[in-house]
Design an enzyme around this catalytic site. Structure first.
Site, mmCIF file in Angstrom:
data_model
loop_
_atom_site.group_PDB
_atom_site.id
_atom_site.type_symbol
_atom_site.label_atom_id
_atom_site.label_comp_id
_atom_site.label_asym_id
_atom_site.label_seq_id
_atom_site.Cartn_x
_atom_site.Cartn_y
_atom_site.Cartn_z
ATOM 1 N N ARG A 97 16.777 24.185 43.545
ATOM 2 C CA ARG A 97 17.573 24.772 44.421
ATOM 3 C C ARG A 97 16.729 24.611 45.594
ATOM 4 O O ARG A 97 18.011 24.123 46.576
ATOM 5 C CB ARG A 97 18.621 25.627 43.957
ATOM 6 C CG ARG A 97 19.158 25.980 42.926
ATOM 7 C CD ARG A 97 20.377 24.241 42.768
ATOM 8 N NE ARG A 97 20.941 24.562 42.008
ATOM 9 C CZ ARG A 97 21.278 23.351 40.435
ATOM 10 N NH1 ARG A 97 20.592 22.407 41.203
ATOM 11 N NH2 ARG A 97 21.852 23.896 39.532
ATOM 12 N N ASP A 126 22.561 30.398 41.087
ATOM 13 C CA ASP A 126 22.381 29.063 42.259
ATOM 14 C C ASP A 126 23.460 29.559 43.864
ATOM 15 O O ASP A 126 22.974 29.038 44.785
ATOM 16 C CB ASP A 126 23.063 27.744 41.710
ATOM 17 C CG ASP A 126 22.352 27.531 40.918
ATOM 18 O OD1 ASP A 126 21.030 27.953 40.779
ATOM 19 O OD2 ASP A 126 22.792 26.947 40.294
ATOM 20 N N SER A 178 28.309 24.394 30.217
ATOM 21 C CA SER A 178 27.682 23.696 32.032
ATOM 22 C C SER A 178 26.224 23.497 32.474
ATOM 23 O O SER A 178 25.597 24.243 31.065
ATOM 24 C CB SER A 178 27.883 25.181 32.843
ATOM 25 O OG SER A 178 27.111 25.114 33.743
#
Length: 405
Positions: A97, A126, A178
């Site tokens: 990230r 996130d 997901s």
């Protein structure tokens, strides 16, 4: 809502970001949307992204090749630090990230954008990782997080929105896990996994490998060579960082290595259940930890155990671009200065079994450790050591006798 002229969107082509181009245009007075995808090894997930982004309303699409930087500048520092979260999670999503977020800022500056948008939910980690990283490079940049604003409350409602706006999706309601995939790992969350009582449907969800039951009946032997804590060769062959990891993913996956089912404590306060596949990374971590046992002195090795926990928490919590993480890197680099050598491993049905190691900078002395005769260690010296080391225990016991009379 505030009007923006140009918005940079972190675009993966998954369910969330697939519908966000249309949603941003509807709700922010038709701004220009620039879709940016960071390639950290998703492979097939990147196919057709540019065409899809442009067809659904983006004015421009950037594909950033971040794979080398991901492995060398993010994965390897975590490997050298033995960084894990809650003892098992090898930080696959967490490490990627900050790199992607930095790429978003670079494009935003290049394009003169006045906002950055991401598709993270208001329940997840996130959103923190992206936004802390963006703040590190663009502290005054407005950040849009549709999941914290829009009227959609579930992934089913997102699919409804996509269908009503004729936005193509690669998933359906039955396969609506997901997922996050990169060169290091693949994560699975949602659907039946939300109930910890359910055993994962591994045959349905695994993509990087097989279960241990389906792994070969014969073991696979490999040898990893390290230089200053970094793997540089596999079975005597020098490889690039990407090549080596991809090969280990193949070997580990085939042998059922690196499948984790865990309930973790998210940064935002809730517990979350997920299944992670990290075949090559699990092998790297094991080999590195083994090599440390013969190349690190006791105090450094033990302190590294504390560092690995803190480093893992920093990465998990999105605090990559912080002075503490950089300061820990200085310690980790020094500690790995002599982590050199070869580690032989036996991969067998989900297990990584040590099969021998050598190092030109080893601290292990067979002569001193031997049960046989040697001239390097006088066993009678241990008597005085024990007397001094045990003195506090002896004194307390003597005093307790007086106190209890």
């Amino acid at each position: 809502m505030k009007k923006f002229n140009k918005i940079v969107l972190a675009y993966s082509g998954g369910l969330d970001t697939s519908i966000m181009i249309q949603w941003l245009k509807e709700n922010y007075d038709d701004p220009e949307i620039i879709a940016v995808s960071g390639d950290v090894g998703q492979k097939d997930e990147l196919e057709g992204l540019e065409e899809k982004a442009l067809a659904t309303g983006a004015s421009k699409f950037y594909a950033l090749d971040l794979k080398d930087a991901f492995v060398e500048d993010y994965i390897y520092p975590c490997l050298k630090a033995d960084a894990v979260y809650e003892g098992v999670y090898l930080l696959g999503t967490s490490m990627a990230r900050p790199l992607i977020a930095k790429g978003l800022v670079d494009i935003a500056h290049k394009e003169g954008a006045d906002a950055i948008c991401h598709g993270c939910t208001g329940k997840g980690n996130d959103q923190v990782r992206f936004e802390l990283s963006i703040k590190a490079f663009a502290p005054d940049m407005p950040i849009i997080a549709p999941w914290r604003e829009w009227e959609l409350k579930s992934r089913d409602e997102e699919i409804d929105y996509a269908e009503s706006h004729h936005i193509p999706l690669k998933i359906n309601r039955e396969t609506n896990y997901s997922k996050d995939k990169n060169i290091w790992h693949l994560s699975h969350e949602g659907l039946d996994l939300e109930d910890p009582a359910n055993e994962p449907q591994y045959d349905k969800i695994l993509e990087l490998g097989v279960t241990p039951e389906k792994a070969p009946d014969e073991p696979t032997y490999i040898t990893l060579h390290f230089e200053k804590g970094i793997p540089t060769q596999l079975n005597g062959e020098s490889m690039s960082a990407q090549q080596l990891l991809l090969k280990l993913n193949q070997l580990g996956g085939a042998n059922g290595i690196g499948i984790i089912d865990m309930v973790e404590n998210r940064l935002v306060g809730m517990k979350s259940r997920g299944v992670y596949e990290t075949p090559g990374g699990t092998i790297m971590y094991k080999a590195h930890a083994l090599l440390e046992t013969i190349t690190m002195d006791k105090e450094t090795q033990h302190f590294m155990q504390h560092v690995s926990v803190k480093y893992g928490e920093l990465v998990y919590n999105g605090q990559w671009f912080t002075p503490l993480r950089e300061a820990l890197d200085a310690f980790v680099d020094k500690a790995n200065e002599y982590v050199n050598g070869d580690v032989k491993l036996k991969l067998y049905k989900g297990n990584i079994i040590p099969a021998g190691m050598t190092s030109p900078t080893s601290l292990y002395s067979e002569q001193i450790a031997s049960f046989g005769e040697d001239d390097s260690y006088d066993q009678s010296d241990s008597k005085g050591f024990i007397n001094l080391f045990g003195l506090p225990i002896k004194v307390r016991a003597q005093q307790e006798k007086k106190w209890n009379k």
